[in-house]
Scaffold this motif. Structure first.
Motif, PDB file in Angstrom:
ATOM      1  N   GLU A   1      -3.479  71.198  31.548  1.00 39.52           N
ATOM      2  CA  GLU A   1      -4.058  70.416  30.448  1.00 39.52           C
ATOM      3  C   GLU A   1      -5.152  71.218  29.737  1.00 39.52           C
ATOM      4  O   GLU A   1      -5.245  71.190  28.502  1.00 39.52           O
ATOM      5  CB  GLU A   1      -4.622  69.100  30.993  1.00 39.52           C
ATOM      6  N   GLU A   2      -5.953  71.919  30.510  1.00 38.99           N
ATOM      7  CA  GLU A   2      -7.009  72.728  29.899  1.00 38.99           C
ATOM      8  C   GLU A   2      -6.422  73.864  29.070  1.00 38.99           C
ATOM      9  O   GLU A   2      -6.924  74.181  27.983  1.00 38.99           O
ATOM     10  CB  GLU A   2      -7.927  73.272  30.992  1.00 38.99           C
ATOM     11  N   GLN A   3      -5.363  74.472  29.576  1.00 43.80           N
ATOM     12  CA  GLN A   3      -4.735  75.573  28.841  1.00 43.80           C
ATOM     13  C   GLN A   3      -4.114  75.090  27.535  1.00 43.80           C
ATOM     14  O   GLN A   3      -4.187  75.764  26.504  1.00 43.80           O
ATOM     15  CB  GLN A   3      -3.670  76.253  29.715  1.00 43.80           C
ATOM     16  N   LEU A   4      -3.507  73.895  27.557  1.00 40.71           N
ATOM     17  CA  LEU A   4      -2.837  73.363  26.372  1.00 40.71           C
ATOM     18  C   LEU A   4      -3.794  72.623  25.444  1.00 40.71           C
ATOM     19  O   LEU A   4      -3.470  72.379  24.273  1.00 40.71           O
ATOM     20  CB  LEU A   4      -1.705  72.418  26.796  1.00 40.71           C
ATOM     21  N   GLY A   5      -4.926  72.212  25.978  1.00 42.99           N
ATOM     22  CA  GLY A   5      -5.862  71.441  25.168  1.00 42.99           C
ATOM     23  C   GLY A   5      -5.375  70.041  24.893  1.00 42.99           C
ATOM     24  O   GLY A   5      -5.639  69.470  23.821  1.00 42.99           O
ATOM     25  N   ALA A   6      -4.654  69.461  25.840  1.00 44.22           N
ATOM     26  CA  ALA A   6      -4.101  68.107  25.647  1.00 44.22           C
ATOM     27  C   ALA A   6      -4.096  67.379  26.981  1.00 44.22           C
ATOM     28  O   ALA A   6      -3.932  67.984  28.043  1.00 44.22           O
ATOM     29  CB  ALA A   6      -2.679  68.178  25.083  1.00 44.22           C
ATOM     30  N   THR A   7      -4.284  66.065  26.934  1.00 42.82           N
ATOM     31  CA  THR A   7      -4.189  65.231  28.132  1.00 42.82           C
ATOM     32  C   THR A   7      -2.729  64.840  28.346  1.00 42.82           C
ATOM     33  O   THR A   7      -2.107  64.221  27.469  1.00 42.82           O
ATOM     34  CB  THR A   7      -5.051  63.962  27.987  1.00 42.82           C
ATOM     35  N   LEU A   8      -2.189  65.205  29.478  1.00 44.46           N
ATOM     36  CA  LEU A   8      -0.765  64.973  29.750  1.00 44.46           C
ATOM     37  C   LEU A   8      -0.522  63.711  30.575  1.00 44.46           C
ATOM     38  O   LEU A   8       0.574  63.138  30.508  1.00 44.46           O
ATOM     39  CB  LEU A   8      -0.176  66.186  30.483  1.00 44.46           C
ATOM     40  N   PHE A   9      -1.522  63.294  31.354  1.00 45.77           N
ATOM     41  CA  PHE A   9      -1.351  62.128  32.221  1.00 45.77           C
ATOM     42  C   PHE A   9      -2.500  61.146  32.022  1.00 45.77           C
ATOM     43  O   PHE A   9      -3.650  61.540  31.798  1.00 45.77           O
ATOM     44  CB  PHE A   9      -1.338  62.543  33.707  1.00 45.77           C
ATOM     45  N   GLN A  10      -2.158  59.876  32.089  1.00 45.45           N
ATOM     46  CA  GLN A  10      -3.153  58.825  32.226  1.00 45.45           C
ATOM     47  C   GLN A  10      -3.338  58.582  33.715  1.00 45.45           C
ATOM     48  O   GLN A  10      -2.366  58.306  34.431  1.00 45.45           O
ATOM     49  CB  GLN A  10      -2.697  57.536  31.540  1.00 45.45           C
ATOM     50  N   ARG A  11      -4.560  58.685  34.200  1.00 43.73           N
ATOM     51  CA  ARG A  11      -4.828  58.566  35.630  1.00 43.73           C
ATOM     52  C   ARG A  11      -5.413  57.209  35.934  1.00 43.73           C
ATOM     53  O   ARG A  11      -6.436  56.814  35.372  1.00 43.73           O
ATOM     54  CB  ARG A  11      -5.770  59.696  36.072  1.00 43.73           C
ATOM     55  N   ARG A  12      -4.766  56.497  36.832  1.00 44.85           N
ATOM     56  CA  ARG A  12      -5.267  55.206  37.306  1.00 44.85           C
ATOM     57  C   ARG A  12      -5.377  55.289  38.821  1.00 44.85           C
ATOM     58  O   ARG A  12      -4.965  56.271  39.427  1.00 44.85           O
ATOM     59  CB  ARG A  12      -4.327  54.063  36.900  1.00 44.85           C
ATOM     60  N   HIS A  13      -5.880  54.262  39.436  1.00 41.74           N
ATOM     61  CA  HIS A  13      -6.043  54.258  40.881  1.00 41.74           C
ATOM     62  C   HIS A  13      -4.671  54.361  41.548  1.00 41.74           C
ATOM     63  O   HIS A  13      -3.829  53.477  41.416  1.00 41.74           O
ATOM     64  CB  HIS A  13      -6.753  52.973  41.330  1.00 41.74           C
ATOM     65  N   ARG A  14      -4.433  55.465  42.233  1.00 42.74           N
ATOM     66  CA  ARG A  14      -3.195  55.717  42.982  1.00 42.74           C
ATOM     67  C   ARG A  14      -1.945  55.708  42.094  1.00 42.74           C
ATOM     68  O   ARG A  14      -0.837  55.459  42.560  1.00 42.74           O
ATOM     69  CB  ARG A  14      -3.023  54.702  44.121  1.00 42.74           C
ATOM     70  N   GLN A  15      -2.128  55.947  40.827  1.00 40.92           N
ATOM     71  CA  GLN A  15      -0.961  55.940  39.926  1.00 40.92           C
ATOM     72  C   GLN A  15      -1.263  56.812  38.712  1.00 40.92           C
ATOM     73  O   GLN A  15      -2.391  56.834  38.213  1.00 40.92           O
ATOM     74  CB  GLN A  15      -0.641  54.510  39.465  1.00 40.92           C
ATOM     75  N   VAL A  16      -0.266  57.548  38.268  1.00 44.00           N
ATOM     76  CA  VAL A  16      -0.395  58.343  37.045  1.00 44.00           C
ATOM     77  C   VAL A  16       0.816  58.058  36.174  1.00 44.00           C
ATOM     78  O   VAL A  16       1.895  57.719  36.656  1.00 44.00           O
ATOM     79  CB  VAL A  16      -0.478  59.864  37.342  1.00 44.00           C
ATOM     80  N   SER A  17       0.635  58.212  34.875  1.00 45.66           N
ATOM     81  CA  SER A  17       1.747  58.056  33.936  1.00 45.66           C
ATOM     82  C   SER A  17       1.537  59.032  32.793  1.00 45.66           C
ATOM     83  O   SER A  17       0.405  59.389  32.448  1.00 45.66           O
ATOM     84  CB  SER A  17       1.838  56.624  33.413  1.00 45.66           C
ATOM     85  N   LEU A  18       2.632  59.473  32.202  1.00 47.64           N
ATOM     86  CA  LEU A  18       2.566  60.430  31.114  1.00 47.64           C
ATOM     87  C   LEU A  18       1.991  59.795  29.855  1.00 47.64           C
ATOM     88  O   LEU A  18       2.304  58.644  29.532  1.00 47.64           O
ATOM     89  CB  LEU A  18       3.966  60.980  30.816  1.00 47.64           C
ATOM     90  N   THR A  19       1.165  60.537  29.171  1.00 43.50           N
ATOM     91  CA  THR A  19       0.721  60.118  27.846  1.00 43.50           C
ATOM     92  C   THR A  19       1.850  60.363  26.846  1.00 43.50           C
ATOM     93  O   THR A  19       2.897  60.922  27.195  1.00 43.50           O
ATOM     94  CB  THR A  19      -0.514  60.929  27.412  1.00 43.50           C
ATOM     95  N   GLU A  20       1.639  59.963  25.610  1.00 44.59           N
ATOM     96  CA  GLU A  20       2.659  60.196  24.594  1.00 44.59           C
ATOM     97  C   GLU A  20       2.914  61.693  24.430  1.00 44.59           C
ATOM     98  O   GLU A  20       4.070  62.142  24.362  1.00 44.59           O
ATOM     99  CB  GLU A  20       2.230  59.583  23.267  1.00 44.59           C
ATOM    100  N   ALA A  21       1.836  62.478  24.392  1.00 40.06           N
ATOM    101  CA  ALA A  21       1.999  63.934  24.307  1.00 40.06           C
ATOM    102  C   ALA A  21       2.663  64.476  25.564  1.00 40.06           C
ATOM    103  O   ALA A  21       3.494  65.392  25.506  1.00 40.06           O
ATOM    104  CB  ALA A  21       0.638  64.599  24.097  1.00 40.06           C
ATOM    105  N   GLY A  22       2.291  63.907  26.700  1.00 40.20           N
ATOM    106  CA  GLY A  22       2.886  64.341  27.965  1.00 40.20           C
ATOM    107  C   GLY A  22       4.372  64.074  28.030  1.00 40.20           C
ATOM    108  O   GLY A  22       5.144  64.876  28.556  1.00 40.20           O
ATOM    109  N   GLU A  23       4.802  62.928  27.495  1.00 44.17           N
ATOM    110  CA  GLU A  23       6.227  62.590  27.496  1.00 44.17           C
ATOM    111  C   GLU A  23       7.024  63.588  26.665  1.00 44.17           C
ATOM    112  O   GLU A  23       8.112  64.027  27.062  1.00 44.17           O
ATOM    113  CB  GLU A  23       6.431  61.170  26.977  1.00 44.17           C
TER     114      GLU A  23
END
Length: 300
Positions: free
Chosen positions: A48-70
């Motif tokens: 994510e740091e290399q791309l300059g974009a957030t790829l995952f939404q992080r929740r408690h014990r769960q992650v999901s792809l952001t729109e950019a991540g998808e």
């Protein structure tokens, strides 16, 4: 211009990202890849740091792809899939390995299965894998060396092709049906019998209307009769005495020779097309794939 080495993320981080996105879990991705959850999280954070974009939404014990991540995950998954298939193809060419043949379910059932023991006897060192589908597979994209396909070679500019069998079609019935309802003596009488229609969903196939036209007749009440979208089930229904269906010579010849099917009329429809063994022009066949191709053609 900066090189791809500096622009593209490392293959390792992409593999971790693909697994985490597919499984929606850093823990599950780590389990699959033999890594700790913390190592997966660290690799994703670095990506994510290399791309300059957030790829995952992080929740408690769960992650999901952001729109950019998808969007990025779809491209990464496709790219890694192509690389994997290409690597497997190169490895198989180097080691021999198995040979995959793509074909219709009908060809696998009625042409290949009766000849399978002969194949094993004559090519004992080759592990043949038959991959069937409702539609013709893109064997270049799938990394499959050989396929059997009906049509004309000009429709497949990216493939070499050699003819396996001309397309010849005639009505067939089971003995029990003819015992119960009698054998039609003319094409016109055939039109009054129980006809089974193949409704091929993806591959083009001549139907009863076209067969009757080739015989100089017409089919009245063309909408009547049992309709099935799988040729293997069509033939099963015929053998069970449910009606009369069109038989493709190269598929039904063994069933005719054993008496499980009976030709109903003398008229044979010849379409001018054929069934071919095809293979991609963009890569060389392995020695084993070449042997399978030659064996298939020798059975014609």
């Amino acid at each position: 211009m900066r090189s791809l080495r500096h622009l593209l993320p490392s293959a390792g981080s992409l593999i971790v990202f693909e697994a985490a996105g597919r499984l929606s879990s850093f823990t599950a991705a780590g389990r699959e890849l033999g890594m700790t959850q913390a190592a997966v999280s660290y690799a994703v954070r670095g990506l994510e740091e290399q791309l300059g974009a957030t790829l995952f939404q992080r929740r408690h014990r769960q992650v999901s792809l952001t729109e950019a991540g998808e969007r990025f995950h779809a491209d990464v998954s496709l790219g890694l899939s192509h690389i994997r298939k290409s690597a497997e193809d190169l490895r198989l060419q180097a080691t021999g390995g198995h040979v995959t043949l793509a074909a219709s379910t009908a060809f696998g059932s009625f042409w290949m299965m009766p000849r399978l023991q002969r194949f094993r006897d004559e090519l004992p060192g080759i592990d043949l894998r038959i991959q069937t589908g409702d539609r013709d597979l893109d064997i270049i994209a799938e990394g499959i060396p050989l396929a059997v396909r009906g049509g004309v070679p000009r429709d497949w500019p990216d493939y070499h092709s050699l003819a396996l069998s001309d397309e010849e079609i005639f009505p067939v019935a089971g003995p029990s049906y003819l015992t119960k309802f009698g054998r039609p003596e003319t094409v016109e009488q055939l039109a009054t019998h129980r006809l089974i229609h193949l409704e091929e969903p993806y591959r083009e196939a001549p139907n009863w209307d076209e067969w009757f036209q080739s015989a100089g007749a017409s089919l009245r009440n063309a909408e009547r009769g049992l309709r099935i979208n799988d040729y293997a089930i069509v033939i099963q229904a015929v053998m069970e005495g449910q009606g009369i269906a069109l038989g493709w010579r190269h598929l039904v010849e063994r069933l005719l020779s054993t008496g499980l099917l009976v030709p109903v009329t003398d008229h044979v429809m010849k379409t001018g097309t054929a069934f071919y063994v095809i293979w991609p022009k963009n890569r060389e066949l392995s020695d084993n794939a070449r042997k399978v191709r030659d064996w298939l053609l020798a059975q014609a």
